[in-house]
Design a protein around this motif. Structure first.
Motif, PDB file in Angstrom:
ATOM      1  N   GLN A   1       0.836  -1.194   0.000  1.00 16.43           N
ATOM      2  CA  GLN A   1       0.000   0.000   0.000  1.00 16.43           C
ATOM      3  C   GLN A   1       0.875   1.249   0.000  1.00 16.43           C
ATOM      4  O   GLN A   1       1.988   1.248   0.527  1.00 16.43           O
ATOM      5  CB  GLN A   1      -0.927   0.004   1.213  1.00 16.43           C
ATOM      6  N   PHE A   2       0.359   2.310  -0.612  1.00 13.92           N
ATOM      7  CA  PHE A   2       1.107   3.562  -0.675  1.00 13.92           C
ATOM      8  C   PHE A   2       0.129   4.728  -0.774  1.00 13.92           C
ATOM      9  O   PHE A   2      -1.061   4.546  -1.042  1.00 13.92           O
ATOM     10  CB  PHE A   2       2.071   3.561  -1.867  1.00 13.92           C
ATOM     11  N   ALA A   3       0.647   5.921  -0.549  1.00 15.83           N
ATOM     12  CA  ALA A   3      -0.145   7.144  -0.671  1.00 15.83           C
ATOM     13  C   ALA A   3       0.626   8.140  -1.514  1.00 15.83           C
ATOM     14  O   ALA A   3       1.861   8.168  -1.490  1.00 15.83           O
ATOM     15  CB  ALA A   3      -0.455   7.728   0.703  1.00 15.83           C
ATOM     16  N   ILE A   4      -0.090   8.934  -2.292  1.00 19.77           N
ATOM     17  CA  ILE A   4       0.526   9.981  -3.109  1.00 19.77           C
ATOM     18  C   ILE A   4       0.384  11.302  -2.370  1.00 19.77           C
ATOM     19  O   ILE A   4      -0.727  11.811  -2.201  1.00 19.77           O
ATOM     20  CB  ILE A   4      -0.129  10.053  -4.496  1.00 19.77           C
ATOM     21  N   LEU A   5       1.520  11.860  -1.940  1.00 15.34           N
ATOM     22  CA  LEU A   5       1.541  13.095  -1.177  1.00 15.34           C
ATOM     23  C   LEU A   5       2.165  14.211  -2.005  1.00 15.34           C
ATOM     24  O   LEU A   5       2.700  13.967  -3.098  1.00 15.34           O
ATOM     25  CB  LEU A   5       2.334  12.895   0.117  1.00 15.34           C
ATOM     26  N   GLN A   6       2.126  15.410  -1.501  1.00 13.25           N
ATOM     27  CA  GLN A   6       2.765  16.525  -2.194  1.00 13.25           C
ATOM     28  C   GLN A   6       4.266  16.313  -2.292  1.00 13.25           C
ATOM     29  O   GLN A   6       4.906  16.767  -3.244  1.00 13.25           O
ATOM     30  CB  GLN A   6       2.458  17.837  -1.471  1.00 13.25           C
ATOM     31  N   SER A   7       4.833  15.619  -1.334  1.00 19.19           N
ATOM     32  CA  SER A   7       6.266  15.366  -1.337  1.00 19.19           C
ATOM     33  C   SER A   7       6.664  14.177  -2.195  1.00 19.19           C
ATOM     34  O   SER A   7       7.842  13.935  -2.443  1.00 19.19           O
ATOM     35  CB  SER A   7       6.758  15.117   0.103  1.00 19.19           C
ATOM     36  N   GLY A   8       5.674  13.413  -2.669  1.00 13.66           N
ATOM     37  CA  GLY A   8       5.963  12.257  -3.493  1.00 13.66           C
ATOM     38  C   GLY A   8       5.159  11.045  -3.073  1.00 13.66           C
ATOM     39  O   GLY A   8       4.137  11.142  -2.394  1.00 13.66           O
ATOM     40  N   VAL A   9       5.643   9.870  -3.471  1.00 16.47           N
ATOM     41  CA  VAL A   9       4.983   8.600  -3.129  1.00 16.47           C
ATOM     42  C   VAL A   9       5.559   8.058  -1.844  1.00 16.47           C
ATOM     43  O   VAL A   9       6.783   7.992  -1.684  1.00 16.47           O
ATOM     44  CB  VAL A   9       5.151   7.575  -4.272  1.00 16.47           C
ATOM     45  N   GLU A  10       4.701   7.668  -0.916  1.00 14.60           N
ATOM     46  CA  GLU A  10       5.151   7.147   0.377  1.00 14.60           C
ATOM     47  C   GLU A  10       4.488   5.809   0.663  1.00 14.60           C
ATOM     48  O   GLU A  10       3.266   5.682   0.558  1.00 14.60           O
ATOM     49  CB  GLU A  10       4.838   8.153   1.494  1.00 14.60           C
ATOM     50  N   GLY A  11       5.306   4.820   1.005  1.00 11.65           N
ATOM     51  CA  GLY A  11       4.786   3.505   1.348  1.00 11.65           C
ATOM     52  C   GLY A  11       4.107   3.517   2.703  1.00 11.65           C
ATOM     53  O   GLY A  11       4.447   4.301   3.592  1.00 11.65           O
ATOM     54  N   ILE A  12       3.122   2.637   2.876  1.00 12.59           N
ATOM     55  CA  ILE A  12       2.381   2.530   4.130  1.00 12.59           C
ATOM     56  C   ILE A  12       2.549   1.118   4.656  1.00 12.59           C
ATOM     57  O   ILE A  12       2.212   0.141   3.983  1.00 12.59           O
ATOM     58  CB  ILE A  12       0.888   2.827   3.919  1.00 12.59           C
ATOM     59  N   SER A  13       3.088   1.003   5.839  1.00 10.10           N
ATOM     60  CA  SER A  13       3.321  -0.311   6.436  1.00 10.10           C
ATOM     61  C   SER A  13       2.117  -0.751   7.258  1.00 10.10           C
ATOM     62  O   SER A  13       1.288   0.050   7.631  1.00 10.10           O
ATOM     63  CB  SER A  13       4.576  -0.275   7.320  1.00 10.10           C
TER      64      SER A  13
END
Length: 202
Positions: free
Chosen positions: A190-202
């Motif tokens: 799973q991941f989220a698209i943020l203003q800073s980029g793509v971030e994985g979600i553990s």
């Protein structure tokens, strides 16, 4: 700027585009020319080392034109049957060119495709049973299939990313799943698209 030719446009570099519902799509002829001439020339002459080619989207090239849906010359092309055969031939040629580029230059190739709803529970993959566009002609050219999708869950930006959030601002959680691969087992993350980029979600 693009010069209008009927419902088609030619840009300053000579690439042919077609207008569909107010949006410009490159025609498949231009994509083949790009893969056979322009990309190889760029890879051979550029002082920059390339490691990735992205085609976004491969389905848009073929769905963005009516050429494969119905031929204007029915006596010569036999209507829609010719369109199907022509599309399959071009898909195979484009897929072969991408495989050759990847092999010769050591590149990774990502082709973004579109999906449709499966008509039964036997076909398709993912929670909502989706099937990829372009059928078996394109599926046989693919070595690894990844599916990106939206979930119905949200994550709080402030808690998970450290970014400042406005009140209870949340962002949608997305999922990336390995459908098949000769090197990777079936898995998902799973991941989220943020203003800073793509971030994985553990």
């Amino acid at each position: 700027m693009a010069e209008k030719v009927g419902e088609e446009y030619i840009d300053s570099s000579g690439v042919l585009w077609v207008m569909v519902e107010g949006r410009l799509f490159s025609k498949q002829v231009s994509l083949k020319e790009c893969l056979k001439i322009r990309v190889p020339r760029l890879l051979q002459t550029s002082c920059i080392s390339f490691g990735l080619i992205i085609v976004d989207s491969i389905a848009g090239v073929f769905r963005g034109t009516a050429e494969y849906d119905e031929s204007k010359d029915e006596e010569k092309c036999k209507g829609i049957h010719y369109g199907i055969l022509s599309r399959a031939k071009d898909l195979k040629e484009i897929g072969g060119d991408l495989h050759n580029l990847a092999s010769i230059h050591g590149l990774c190739v990502i082709c973004v495709n579109q999906v449709s709803d499966a008509m039964d529970n036997i076909q398709g993959f993912g929670f909502e049973k989706k099937i990829p566009a372009l059928g078996l002609s394109w599926a046989n050219m693919v070595t690894t299939r990844l599916m990106a999708s939206r979930t119905k869950s949200f994550v709080n930006l402030e808690k998970n990313s450290g970014e400042c959030s406005k009140g209870n601002e949340r962002t949608l959680i997305r999922e990336l799943e390995v459908i098949f691969s000769p090197e990777l087992p079936p898995s998902k993350c799973q991941f989220a698209i943020l203003q800073s980029g793509v971030e994985g979600i553990s």
